[in-house]
Design an enzyme around this catalytic site. Structure first.
Site, PDB file in Angstrom:
ATOM      1  N   GLU A 116      -9.652   0.486   9.490  1.00 28.69           N
ATOM      2  CA  GLU A 116     -10.385   0.542   8.216  1.00 28.69           C
ATOM      3  C   GLU A 116      -9.686  -0.315   7.168  1.00 28.69           C
ATOM      4  O   GLU A 116      -8.470  -0.449   7.211  1.00 28.69           O
ATOM      5  CB  GLU A 116     -10.415   2.003   7.708  1.00 28.69           C
ATOM      6  CG  GLU A 116     -10.907   2.981   8.745  1.00 28.69           C
ATOM      7  CD  GLU A 116     -10.717   4.451   8.342  1.00 28.69           C
ATOM      8  OE1 GLU A 116     -10.566   4.740   7.135  1.00 28.69           O
ATOM      9  OE2 GLU A 116     -10.697   5.293   9.249  1.00 28.69           O
ATOM     10  N   CYS A 150       8.547 -36.463 -28.252  1.00 23.69           N
ATOM     11  CA  CYS A 150       8.685 -37.623 -29.138  1.00 23.69           C
ATOM     12  C   CYS A 150       9.144 -37.235 -30.535  1.00 23.69           C
ATOM     13  O   CYS A 150       9.252 -38.078 -31.407  1.00 23.69           O
ATOM     14  CB  CYS A 150       7.375 -38.399 -29.205  1.00 23.69           C
ATOM     15  SG  CYS A 150       6.105 -37.531 -30.149  1.00 23.69           S
ATOM     16  N   LYS A 194      -0.098  -3.090   5.341  1.00 24.31           N
ATOM     17  CA  LYS A 194      -0.470  -3.664   4.042  1.00 24.31           C
ATOM     18  C   LYS A 194      -0.352  -5.182   4.002  1.00 24.31           C
ATOM     19  O   LYS A 194       0.424  -5.777   4.723  1.00 24.31           O
ATOM     20  CB  LYS A 194       0.371  -3.022   2.939  1.00 24.31           C
ATOM     21  CG  LYS A 194      -0.011  -1.559   2.794  1.00 24.31           C
ATOM     22  CD  LYS A 194       0.438  -0.814   1.613  1.00 24.31           C
ATOM     23  CE  LYS A 194       0.405  -1.206   0.248  1.00 24.31           C
ATOM     24  NZ  LYS A 194       0.845  -0.244  -0.711  1.00 24.31           N
ATOM     25  N   CYS A 249       7.638 -32.202 -31.763  1.00 24.70           N
ATOM     26  CA  CYS A 249       7.255 -32.411 -30.361  1.00 24.70           C
ATOM     27  C   CYS A 249       8.508 -32.525 -29.485  1.00 24.70           C
ATOM     28  O   CYS A 249       9.400 -33.325 -29.783  1.00 24.70           O
ATOM     29  CB  CYS A 249       6.408 -33.682 -30.241  1.00 24.70           C
ATOM     30  SG  CYS A 249       6.116 -34.152 -28.533  1.00 24.70           S
ATOM     31  N   ASP A 269      -8.620   0.167  -2.541  1.00 28.17           N
ATOM     32  CA  ASP A 269      -7.701   0.363  -3.654  1.00 28.17           C
ATOM     33  C   ASP A 269      -8.393   1.123  -4.784  1.00 28.17           C
ATOM     34  O   ASP A 269      -8.861   0.552  -5.751  1.00 28.17           O
ATOM     35  CB  ASP A 269      -7.191  -1.003  -4.140  1.00 28.17           C
ATOM     36  CG  ASP A 269      -5.839  -0.887  -4.797  1.00 28.17           C
ATOM     37  OD1 ASP A 269      -5.274   0.222  -4.782  1.00 28.17           O
ATOM     38  OD2 ASP A 269      -5.352  -1.896  -5.331  1.00 28.17           O
ATOM     39  N   TYR A 309     -16.411   5.379  -0.620  1.00 31.38           N
ATOM     40  CA  TYR A 309     -16.498   5.274   0.839  1.00 31.38           C
ATOM     41  C   TYR A 309     -15.730   6.440   1.453  1.00 31.38           C
ATOM     42  O   TYR A 309     -14.591   6.708   1.053  1.00 31.38           O
ATOM     43  CB  TYR A 309     -15.875   3.969   1.348  1.00 31.38           C
ATOM     44  CG  TYR A 309     -16.744   2.746   1.162  1.00 31.38           C
ATOM     45  CD1 TYR A 309     -18.124   2.797   1.335  1.00 31.38           C
ATOM     46  CD2 TYR A 309     -16.165   1.513   0.841  1.00 31.38           C
ATOM     47  CE1 TYR A 309     -18.910   1.661   1.184  1.00 31.38           C
ATOM     48  CE2 TYR A 309     -16.948   0.374   0.687  1.00 31.38           C
ATOM     49  CZ  TYR A 309     -18.318   0.459   0.852  1.00 31.38           C
ATOM     50  OH  TYR A 309     -19.087  -0.663   0.703  1.00 31.38           O
ATOM     51  N   LYS A 369      -7.921  -0.787   3.627  1.00 33.72           N
ATOM     52  CA  LYS A 369      -7.270   0.163   2.724  1.00 33.72           C
ATOM     53  C   LYS A 369      -7.840  -0.085   1.332  1.00 33.72           C
ATOM     54  O   LYS A 369      -7.529  -1.074   0.670  1.00 33.72           O
ATOM     55  CB  LYS A 369      -5.753  -0.001   2.726  1.00 33.72           C
ATOM     56  CG  LYS A 369      -5.068   1.085   1.910  1.00 33.72           C
ATOM     57  CD  LYS A 369      -3.595   1.178   2.208  1.00 33.72           C
ATOM     58  CE  LYS A 369      -2.971   2.450   1.666  1.00 33.72           C
ATOM     59  NZ  LYS A 369      -3.113   2.651   0.234  1.00 33.72           N
ATOM     60  N   CYS A 380       3.029 -40.764 -28.387  1.00 36.26           N
ATOM     61  CA  CYS A 380       3.928 -39.798 -27.750  1.00 36.26           C
ATOM     62  C   CYS A 380       4.018 -40.127 -26.256  1.00 36.26           C
ATOM     63  O   CYS A 380       3.004 -40.274 -25.580  1.00 36.26           O
ATOM     64  CB  CYS A 380       3.392 -38.379 -27.945  1.00 36.26           C
ATOM     65  SG  CYS A 380       4.214 -37.144 -26.922  1.00 36.26           S
ATOM     66  N   CYS A 431       1.072 -31.826 -30.467  1.00 36.42           N
ATOM     67  CA  CYS A 431       1.835 -32.943 -31.010  1.00 36.42           C
ATOM     68  C   CYS A 431       0.805 -33.864 -31.651  1.00 36.42           C
ATOM     69  O   CYS A 431      -0.242 -34.147 -31.062  1.00 36.42           O
ATOM     70  CB  CYS A 431       2.566 -33.662 -29.880  1.00 36.42           C
ATOM     71  SG  CYS A 431       3.103 -35.320 -30.326  1.00 36.42           S
TER      72      CYS A 431
HETATM   73  S1  IVH Z   1      -6.614   8.083   5.140  1.00 30.64           S
HETATM   74  C1  IVH Z   1      -4.492  11.673   6.248  1.00 30.64           C
HETATM   75  N1  IVH Z   1      -7.997   5.844   4.927  1.00 30.64           N
HETATM   76  O1  IVH Z   1      -4.499   5.353   0.606  1.00 30.64           O
HETATM   77  C2  IVH Z   1      -4.625  10.263   5.779  1.00 30.64           C
HETATM   78  N2  IVH Z   1      -6.625   6.485   3.098  1.00 30.64           N
HETATM   79  O2  IVH Z   1      -1.649   5.562   0.691  1.00 30.64           O
HETATM   80  C3  IVH Z   1      -5.148  10.200   4.422  1.00 30.64           C
HETATM   81  N3  IVH Z   1      -6.741   4.946   1.209  1.00 30.64           N
HETATM   82  O3  IVH Z   1      -4.413   8.666  -0.458  1.00 30.64           O
HETATM   83  C4  IVH Z   1      -5.616   8.915   3.970  1.00 30.64           C
HETATM   84  N4  IVH Z   1      -8.176   3.549   2.078  1.00 30.64           N
HETATM   85  O4  IVH Z   1      -6.252   7.132  -1.401  1.00 30.64           O
HETATM   86  C5  IVH Z   1      -7.126   6.682   4.322  1.00 30.64           C
HETATM   87  N5  IVH Z   1      -9.285   3.915   4.884  1.00 30.64           N
HETATM   88  C6  IVH Z   1      -8.435   4.749   4.288  1.00 30.64           C
HETATM   89  C7  IVH Z   1      -7.945   4.513   2.994  1.00 30.64           C
HETATM   90  C8  IVH Z   1      -7.030   5.396   2.427  1.00 30.64           C
HETATM   91  C9  IVH Z   1      -7.455   3.838   1.025  1.00 30.64           C
HETATM   92  C10 IVH Z   1      -5.823   5.521   0.211  1.00 30.64           C
HETATM   93  C11 IVH Z   1      -6.021   6.993  -0.028  1.00 30.64           C
HETATM   94  C12 IVH Z   1      -4.712   7.607   0.333  1.00 30.64           C
HETATM   95  C13 IVH Z   1      -3.767   6.450   0.145  1.00 30.64           C
HETATM   96  C14 IVH Z   1      -2.496   6.611   0.923  1.00 30.64           C
END
Ligand code: IVH
Length: 690
Positions: free
Chosen positions: A114, A428, A331, A425, A118, A227, A116, A449, A443
């Site tokens: 998945e 110059c 990451k 400047c 933010d 999501y 990650k 210059c 300048c």
């Molecule tokens: S699973 C038991 N899946 O990352 C595992 N977390 O650094 C729980 N996050 O608190 C998290 N995308 O806010 C999971 N695809 C994803 C995620 C995800 C973002 C965040 C989430 C979590 C934090 C941990």
């Protein structure tokens, strides 16, 4: 001097707790994630080596947040955990090996992969299919009750799809990430800037700030999305308090990926990038693929999350204090880093603008080593409150030039000094001045210059102007320093012998340059105008001026009003053009150049003869194949009007990468949206070579 582990652990506790509070509670982080991760990893490593130093209140044992006092509190029936991080393949492989060892298996593991996201983690509780409660993660055990605010998020259903008792049991908790799409974030900040209000540092902060509003009407105005990435507590009956494996098995699949699909079938959004991977060997490719897509995604991500897919194996692997053993965040390299501003230098540009440039302690960020960052002007320095010797957060995302995001005041050195702009400047020594209403100091010496002279010649020779083969920036600087040239005109009387006396210039390259100059003599009026380097007259404006005036003489004679009849030319640009031709020094150069150079006559276009006449285009986002200016000039050549803002009168919006609020507005107004590819096809259809 080496610090004793004990005192370092103490120091790390204090720092991490402070950063946690700023990040989770105040939504105002002061250090980049990369610095936080380093400190946490350092703490975990010390604790592994010296288990006696691992206390129950160590930040390594809990998740960061603490419930805000103003919301009511929710105790999570199952704790909301965090994830451990890795940053490279070796550490990811070590994670896989640890798990296989623990499972006593050598067979491949399948993974649910998945992005990650933010944003911030929330847990949504459905009872008998109805949405009843939402909570933030808080410290993992107790979070804030944000039910009212979550109700305002359009994509979160208030009622589950499917049949109670068949598709889902009485209690279902869905966990996932609330986030703010990039376009909405940019729009929100644009509005905040207009109202002189605080802007959010990034979409995560904006999402957190929007969700933790005590007044849910404010949240409703923010465009948040969600999501799902997992299940929380699941119970057969409303009164259940213990998680039963049987209930889970009765209703949900034994594959994490399939569970996400089931959650989706219940009506909750699932990230479209989620994949089921057959083996650990596919994880790296997934990571690379998502990294390549990152800029195009409409939401911010900072890596991937890889989860052992088989729920039975997840159960066997279990948890450590703050994170599951069966999942890892792999990451991306940090886009924000900490570094120190070692000094500030002032550069003089082509138009005399004096730009402060921060010299940084070199730092690896966004995949490259960065040692300079522009500070733009005095206003920017004031906004940042920057001093020399300050520790700063530097950001480099995608191909965007590195920016200083903020000063870390906690780390300000005692000897930090103010940044003082030069009184004259720096090149110059002439007078410097700031035009009314402008933030930029300039300048006043113009082509007298040295710096401006060099830049003017570089501009004249640049690719978009006369593209002089063999004349690089370094050579221009040498030629000016050696007093062989002082204006573009002088270029044309350079001899091979003169050129070959320059550093690293042999006979061949000298010949090459002389030939390049001969070729450059044949040009177009548009390029000629652009090459003069009149302030704010870019390629597209130059092309419009050429098309409108047809000859250099009529352009020279034009007054401000006449100039403003040209597309793209407003009061300021008109003033710049008039002032340029008023200066006798400039006129002499223009005349001499016009004697040396030549261009084909332009034939006036008859009205109605151009294919895109009467069509208004707006360009937004990053165009990767053709610069925005180039695209603009090309569209204008076909008769189109290119405007800066979207309105009901807009016919087409061309949306490049990272298109922001203009795209949203166009969609709202039902304006036709073209991709960059579609625009290129359109240009090709009308005979423009791209
Ligand atoms: S699973 C038991 N899946 O990352 C595992 N977390 O650094 C729980 N996050 O608190 C998290 N995308 O806010 C999971 N695809 C994803 C995620 C995800 C973002 C965040 C989430 C979590 C934090 C941990």
């Amino acid at each position: 001097m080496t610090t004793m582990p004990q005192s370092r652990v103490h120091e790390l506790h204090q720092l991490i707790n402070q950063y946690n509070h700023q990040y989770y509670v105040l939504d105002e982080p002061t250090v980049p994630d990369a610095e936080y991760d380093r400190l946490m990893n350092e703490l975990i490593a010390i604790e592994a080596k010296h288990p006696e130093l691992k206390s129950i209140d160590s930040p390594s044992q809990k998740v960061g947040g603490q419930a805000l006092k103003s919301f009511s509190q929710v105790t999570h029936q199952l704790p909301m955990l965090s994830l451990d991080n890795v940053f490279d393949l070796a550490d990811f492989n070590a994670f896989v090996k640890r798990n296989k060892d623990r499972l006593l298996t050598s067979k491949s593991l399948s993974f649910c992969a998945e992005p990650k996201l933010d944003g911030l983690a929330v847990s949504l509780r459905y009872e008998k299919g109805m949405f009843v409660q939402a909570a933030t993660r808080g410290d993992g055990s107790v979070g804030e009750n944000i039910t009212q605010n979550i109700r305002t998020i359009k994509s979160i259903p208030l009622k589950l799809q499917g049949v109670l008792g068949k598709d889902y049991p009485e209690i279902v908790e869905v966990r996932g990430e609330v986030f703010m799409p990039k376009a909405s974030f940019e729009q929100l900040n644009e509005q905040a800037k207009k109202r002189n209000e605080k802007v959010f540092a990034n979409p995560r902060n904006a999402a957190a700030g929007s969700l933790r509003q005590l007044d849910s009407k404010v949240t409703a105005k923010r465009n948040l999305a969600f999501y799902a990435y997992g299940l929380g507590f699941v119970g057969e009956s409303i009164t259940d308090t213990e998680q039963s494996t049987d209930v889970l098995a009765q209703y949900f699949s034994n594959s994490h990926y399939q569970r996400l699909c089931q959650i989706k079938a219940l009506g909750l959004p699932m990230c479209p990038e989620v994949r089921l991977l057959a083996s650990e060997h596919d994880c790296e490719a997934f990571y690379q693929d998502i990294l390549t897509k990152r800029e195009q995604l409409s939401y911010e991500i900072d890596g991937t999350v890889l989860k052992v897919d088989d729920i039975a194996l997840q159960k066997k692997l279990g948890f450590v204090a703050r994170a599951p053993r069966w999942a890892i965040a792999f990451k991306f390299p940090a886009q924000e880093e900490l570094t120190v501003v070692e000094g500030v230098e002032f550069q003089v540009g082509r138009t005399g603008a004096i730009t402060p440039v921060a010299r940084l302690k070199p730092v690896f960020v966004g995949g490259v080593t960065v040692s300079n960052a522009t500070l733009h002007n005095q206003d920017e320095i004031n906004r940042l409150g920057l001093k020399v010797s300050d520790t700063v957060i530097i950001r480099r995302a995608g191909d965007v030039i590195p920016q200083i995001v903020s000063v870390v005041l906690d780390k300000r050195a005692e000897n930090a000094t103010n940044i003082v702009f030069p009184a004259t400047c720096p090149v110059c020594d002439s007078k410097v001045a700031k035009a009314e209403g402008e933030a930029v100091l300039r300048c006043t010496a113009g082509l007298f210059c040295g710096a401006q002279r060099k830049e003017a010649i570089k501009h004249f020779a640049s690719r978009k102007a006369h593209d002089v083969d063999g004349l690089g920036d370094k050579l221009v600087e040498q030629l000016v320093d050696e007093k062989l040239i002082s204006t573009p005109v002088d270029l044309f009387s350079l001899t091979e012998i003169q050129i070959s006396t320059m550093e690293r210039m042999g006979k061949k390259s000298a010949q090459n340059l002389v030939n390049g100059l001969i070729q450059a003599k044949e040009t177009t009026l548009a390029k000629f105008i652009y090459g003069l380097g009149i302030r704010e007259v870019g390629e597209a404006t130059a092309a419009n001026l050429a098309q409108h005036f047809l000859t250099l003489d009529s352009l020279k004679a034009a007054d401000s009003e006449t100039l403003q009849q040209v597309d793209d030319v407003g009061v300021i640009v008109a003033k710049n053009i008039v002032n340029f031709f008023k200066e006798s020094h400039n006129l002499t150069i223009v005349e001499q150049l016009a004697d040396i150079m030549s261009w084909p006559e332009i034939v006036a276009k008859e009205a109605g003869s151009l294919p895109l006449e009467e069509q208004t285009f707006v360009l937004t986002g990053t165009l990767s194949q053709m610069g925005r200016n180039e695209a603009k000039a090309a569209l204008q050549l076909l008769g189109a009007k290119v405007s800066g803002s979207v309105s009901k009168k807009t016919h087409y919006l061309v949306a490049g990468e990272k298109a922001g609020s203009k795209l949203t507005k166009a969609q709202d107004l039902g304006v036709k949206v073209l991709t960059e590819e579609e625009m290129l096809t359109l240009l090709k259809q009308h005979g423009i070579d791209v």
